[in-house]
Design a protein around this motif. Structure first.
Motif, PDB file in Angstrom:
ATOM      1  N   TYR A  65       0.832  -1.207   0.000  1.00 33.19           N
ATOM      2  CA  TYR A  65       0.000   0.000   0.000  1.00 33.19           C
ATOM      3  C   TYR A  65       0.868   1.258   0.000  1.00 33.19           C
ATOM      4  O   TYR A  65       0.700   2.142  -0.829  1.00 33.19           O
ATOM      5  CB  TYR A  65      -0.916   0.027   1.232  1.00 33.19           C
ATOM      6  N   PHE A  66       1.783   1.330   0.970  1.00 33.51           N
ATOM      7  CA  PHE A  66       2.586   2.552   1.102  1.00 33.51           C
ATOM      8  C   PHE A  66       3.419   2.811  -0.152  1.00 33.51           C
ATOM      9  O   PHE A  66       3.447   3.916  -0.671  1.00 33.51           O
ATOM     10  CB  PHE A  66       3.506   2.475   2.317  1.00 33.51           C
ATOM     11  N   GLU A  67       4.105   1.775  -0.617  1.00 35.51           N
ATOM     12  CA  GLU A  67       5.014   2.007  -1.742  1.00 35.51           C
ATOM     13  C   GLU A  67       4.253   2.311  -3.022  1.00 35.51           C
ATOM     14  O   GLU A  67       4.638   3.186  -3.790  1.00 35.51           O
ATOM     15  CB  GLU A  67       5.968   0.824  -1.913  1.00 35.51           C
ATOM     16  N   ASN A  68       3.139   1.590  -3.245  1.00 33.48           N
ATOM     17  CA  ASN A  68       2.402   1.826  -4.486  1.00 33.48           C
ATOM     18  C   ASN A  68       1.668   3.147  -4.486  1.00 33.48           C
ATOM     19  O   ASN A  68       1.613   3.822  -5.506  1.00 33.48           O
ATOM     20  CB  ASN A  68       1.427   0.674  -4.742  1.00 33.48           C
ATOM     21  N   LEU A  69       1.107   3.528  -3.373  1.00 37.08           N
ATOM     22  CA  LEU A  69       0.305   4.762  -3.361  1.00 37.08           C
ATOM     23  C   LEU A  69       1.134   6.001  -3.079  1.00 37.08           C
ATOM     24  O   LEU A  69       0.759   7.095  -3.465  1.00 37.08           O
ATOM     25  CB  LEU A  69      -0.828   4.666  -2.333  1.00 37.08           C
ATOM     26  N   THR A  70       2.257   5.848  -2.369  1.00 42.39           N
ATOM     27  CA  THR A  70       2.993   7.062  -1.979  1.00 42.39           C
ATOM     28  C   THR A  70       4.417   7.110  -2.516  1.00 42.39           C
ATOM     29  O   THR A  70       5.051   8.156  -2.469  1.00 42.39           O
ATOM     30  CB  THR A  70       3.093   7.175  -0.436  1.00 42.39           C
ATOM     31  N   ARG A  71       4.931   5.971  -2.959  1.00 39.68           N
ATOM     32  CA  ARG A  71       6.339   5.825  -3.396  1.00 39.68           C
ATOM     33  C   ARG A  71       7.317   6.103  -2.256  1.00 39.68           C
ATOM     34  O   ARG A  71       8.501   6.381  -2.512  1.00 39.68           O
ATOM     35  CB  ARG A  71       6.682   6.713  -4.620  1.00 39.68           C
ATOM     36  N   ILE A  72       6.862   6.065  -1.040  1.00 38.43           N
ATOM     37  CA  ILE A  72       7.810   6.207   0.082  1.00 38.43           C
ATOM     38  C   ILE A  72       8.395   4.815   0.353  1.00 38.43           C
ATOM     39  O   ILE A  72       7.637   3.863   0.597  1.00 38.43           O
ATOM     40  CB  ILE A  72       7.121   6.737   1.364  1.00 38.43           C
ATOM     41  N   PRO A  73       9.736   4.683   0.301  1.00 34.99           N
ATOM     42  CA  PRO A  73      10.329   3.357   0.526  1.00 34.99           C
ATOM     43  C   PRO A  73       9.910   2.809   1.897  1.00 34.99           C
ATOM     44  O   PRO A  73       9.969   3.529   2.891  1.00 34.99           O
ATOM     45  CB  PRO A  73      11.833   3.621   0.494  1.00 34.99           C
ATOM     46  N   THR A  74       9.474   1.568   1.892  1.00 29.87           N
ATOM     47  CA  THR A  74       8.934   0.982   3.122  1.00 29.87           C
ATOM     48  C   THR A  74       9.573  -0.375   3.389  1.00 29.87           C
ATOM     49  O   THR A  74       9.672  -1.206   2.489  1.00 29.87           O
ATOM     50  CB  THR A  74       7.398   0.808   2.997  1.00 29.87           C
ATOM     51  N   GLU A  75      10.018  -0.559   4.623  1.00 26.35           N
ATOM     52  CA  GLU A  75      10.551  -1.864   5.017  1.00 26.35           C
ATOM     53  C   GLU A  75       9.615  -2.459   6.052  1.00 26.35           C
ATOM     54  O   GLU A  75       8.961  -1.723   6.789  1.00 26.35           O
ATOM     55  CB  GLU A  75      11.916  -1.727   5.691  1.00 26.35           C
ATOM     56  N   VAL A  76       9.595  -3.785   6.131  1.00 27.55           N
ATOM     57  CA  VAL A  76       8.792  -4.440   7.168  1.00 27.55           C
ATOM     58  C   VAL A  76       9.715  -5.350   7.949  1.00 27.55           C
ATOM     59  O   VAL A  76      10.475  -6.126   7.372  1.00 27.55           O
ATOM     60  CB  VAL A  76       7.657  -5.301   6.566  1.00 27.55           C
TER      61      VAL A  76
END
Ligand code: AGP
Length: 607
Positions: A311-322
């Motif tokens: 969700y985060f990466e596709n909608l905001t392009r903010i790199p996200t790690e889990v």
């Protein structure tokens, strides 16, 4: 894990405490006990095994008591025996203690106390607390002062409830790194490790924080720090009802909670819409300069985090790690003041998740938590909180907490997309999300009529291994489906990204290993279809979660579960539901205790 209940007031303490312990059974335990103050004396009863053993003896007790404490123990130090069950008492049998957590310096304290002549009856770390208070009582004039002196000597984690013959209408409490809540009644007050314990009586609570202690009496509650300095505490009303914490005719809490999902998702959407629509703010959330997102969580909440990354990466392009919260602090994560750390936790008390949050905070990150329990530790320690409105989740296997976490994650990413000016298509996504409660409702209604999932479970419940496959946003759903099955049916199951199967797990497949494939419409549909072919050519039996028009999948699968077709991004919320039901029915057919699976606890408050 362990559960604490305490009571002081006008009513029958033994009935209320045993009833409270039964409401905490879901936390997992192997023995239970109760201590009551009766005519200035302590009466202690403990039993190995289930609470009903304790209950039948307690009910036979011909006594009147208005103050007492009770405990369900999940063994850490010492075997699950009657001697090791709580409450523990001092040498004179005048002080009784129940404890959740681990006293890390108990060996040193015990040696000292043994040298001073104290006699121990158990192998537990908890017993030292009773003797330590007894020892401190010899050198100070007041019991609460002695209690605080003892508490200051403890290292580790603890929620403590203590009663003493010298103050027969008081319960003494203290907390560090383990939850403890006071329930405020009318002429009676309660203490518990978890709110459902006293929900039949009150939903007005005071949350004790770390390094706080107190005295609970029938008509007042005093809270202090560990030095005895008074603290003002504001009571909070928790919007949970008794009905939510009862089975309401369902065989198990898990089944009830699965069927509660349409309401839980709808409540979560409406509870969070105001900030998404700009009618309110997310209090404490400062987004300026955020360059990356890190999600920390455990178990099912971790799987929600994996979907959140999409969700985060596709909608905001903010790199996200889990990260698994239990790994995060050991990998020396790159985290700074430009990092938004999102912790996801149903209970808000998971020790590993709290530790990850604390590390991130130490390094300057901004903390947002997605949590289901108002006032829990995670919600107090984070800069900002987004609640899931799932209501109390009693079953150890998490279901409605998961789908409501996904709901909040999607709403948050839509919000971040708007903030970062990438809001194209998000209104449409939101309007589709609003349809989800009715889609889930429709699926569950059809399942009630057709018992499709139940029948498949009946065909397959004797198997020894299963593989779960999914791709893209539904890969975490494969992981979650496998986790559900493992947890409650003890069948070995693995979740895999479908495309990765040919790199190893395909070797496992033969006619004895059913393969559950999430194959709903979306950008990887064709890809999943070819993965399904690979399973078929190894004689694997396919259980497909798919949509109405997916003819190719249906033709190639032995078992088909049809779910409503929804936007691909939202599909995990719908697709996981048949997998929850599948695991539930299998465990039930196998005759297992679905709500309290072996070795597991609802909230894991130790590292
Ligand atoms: C879920 O079915 C599990 N019981 C478990 O994995 C759970 O999700 C995990 O322990 C995290 O709990 P939390 O969400 O309360 O932090």
């Amino acid at each position: 894990m362990c559960g604490i209940v305490g009571y002081t007031g006008k009513d029958d303490a033994k009935r209320i405490i045993v009833d409270g312990l039964k409401r905490l059974e879901y936390r997992g335990y192997d023995s239970a006990g109760i201590a009551l103050l009766v005519d200035g004396k302590l009466v202690v009863l403990k039993k190995k095994g289930k609470i009903r053993e304790l209950e039948s003896e307690v009910t036979c007790l011909d006594l009147v008591s208005h103050t007492g404490i009770g405990h369900t123990r999940w063994a850490t130090h010492g075997h699950p025996t009657e001697e090791n069950a709580h409450p523990h008492t001092d040498c004179r049998g005048e002080i009784a203690v129940v404890h959740n957590g681990v006293i890390e310096n108990y060996m040193t304290l015990k040696e000292e106390l043994l040298r001073k002549g104290h006699r121990f009856k158990s192998d537990t770390d908890t017993e030292v607390v009773a003797h330590l208070i007894e020892e401190e009582r010899n050198v100070c004039s007041d019991f609460f002062e002695a209690f605080l002196r003892a508490v200051r000597k403890l290292k580790g984690s603890y929620a403590l409830a203590v009663i003493t013959t010298e103050s027969p209408d008081k319960v003494f409490i203290a907390r560090k790194d383990s939850p403890l809540v006071v329930g405020l009644g009318d002429g009676e007050n309660f203490v518990a490790s978890d709110i459902p314990a006293f929900l039949p009586y009150t939903n007005r609570v005071i949350f004790l924080e770390d390094f706080e202690a107190g005295i609970v009496e029938s008509d007042c509650v005093t809270v202090t720090d560990f030095n005895g300095e008074r603290k003002e505490k504001k009571p909070v009303t928790v919007p949970w009802s008794l009905a939510q914490a009862e089975k309401a005719g369902y065989k198990h809490f898990m089944l009830k909670e699965i069927f509660e999902q349409p309401r839980a998702i709808a409540d979560t959407i409406s509870g969070n819409l105001p900030w998404l629509r700009g009618e309110s703010e997310i209090e404490g959330l400062e987004l300026d300069g955020i360059k990356r997102i890190q999600i920390v969580a455990c178990g099912t909440s971790y799987h929600a985090g994996l979907v959140g990354k999409f969700y985060f990466e596709n909608l905001t392009r903010i790199p996200t790690e889990v990260d698994y919260a239990s790994e995060y602090r050991y990998r020396n994560p790159v985290v700074d003041e430009n990092t938004l750390v999102v912790s996801i936790t149903q209970s808000g008390e998971t020790a590993d998740t709290l530790a990850a949050m604390r590390l991130a905070k130490e390094k300057g990150a901004r903390l947002l938590t997605i949590c289901n329990v108002i006032g829990s530790t995670a919600t107090r320690e984070a800069d900002a909180v987004l609640y899931t409105y799932a209501g109390p989740e009693i079953s150890v296997a998490s279901t409605k907490a998961f789908t409501t976490q996904l709901t909040v994650l999607l709403m948050l990413s839509i919000f971040l997309a708007k903030v970062t000016g990438r809001d194209e298509g998000t209104e449409d996504l939101l309007s589709q999300l609003l349809q989800i409660p009715s889609k889930v409702e429709e699926f569950l209604r059809l399942e009630k009529e057709s018992e499709r999932v139940k029948k498949i479970a009946l065909d397959l419940y004797r198997v020894k291994n299963m593989l779960y496959l999914g791709r893209h946003v539904n890969y975490p759903i494969a992981l979650e489906g496998a986790l559900k099955l493992k947890e409650i049916s003890y069948i070995h199951a693995e979740g895999y990204p479908a495309g990765e199967m040919k790199h190893g797990p395909i070797a496992l497949i033969d006619e004895t290993v059913p393969v559950v494939v999430v194959a709903t419409k979306g950008r990887v549909y064709e890809k999943v279809l070819s993965n399904l072919e690979e399973v078929k050519s190894r004689k694997g039996k396919v259980v497909a979660v798919t949509n109405e028009g997916c003819r190719e999948v249906k033709e190639k699968s032995e078992f088909v579960i049809e779910v409503p077709e929804v936007e691909e991004f939202i599909s995990p919320i719908v697709n996981v539901i048949p997998l929850q039901l599948f695991a539930y029915y299998i465990a039930d057919f196998l005759g297992y205790d679905v709500d309290q699976p072996r070795n597991l606890a609802k909230s894991v408050t130790v590292e």
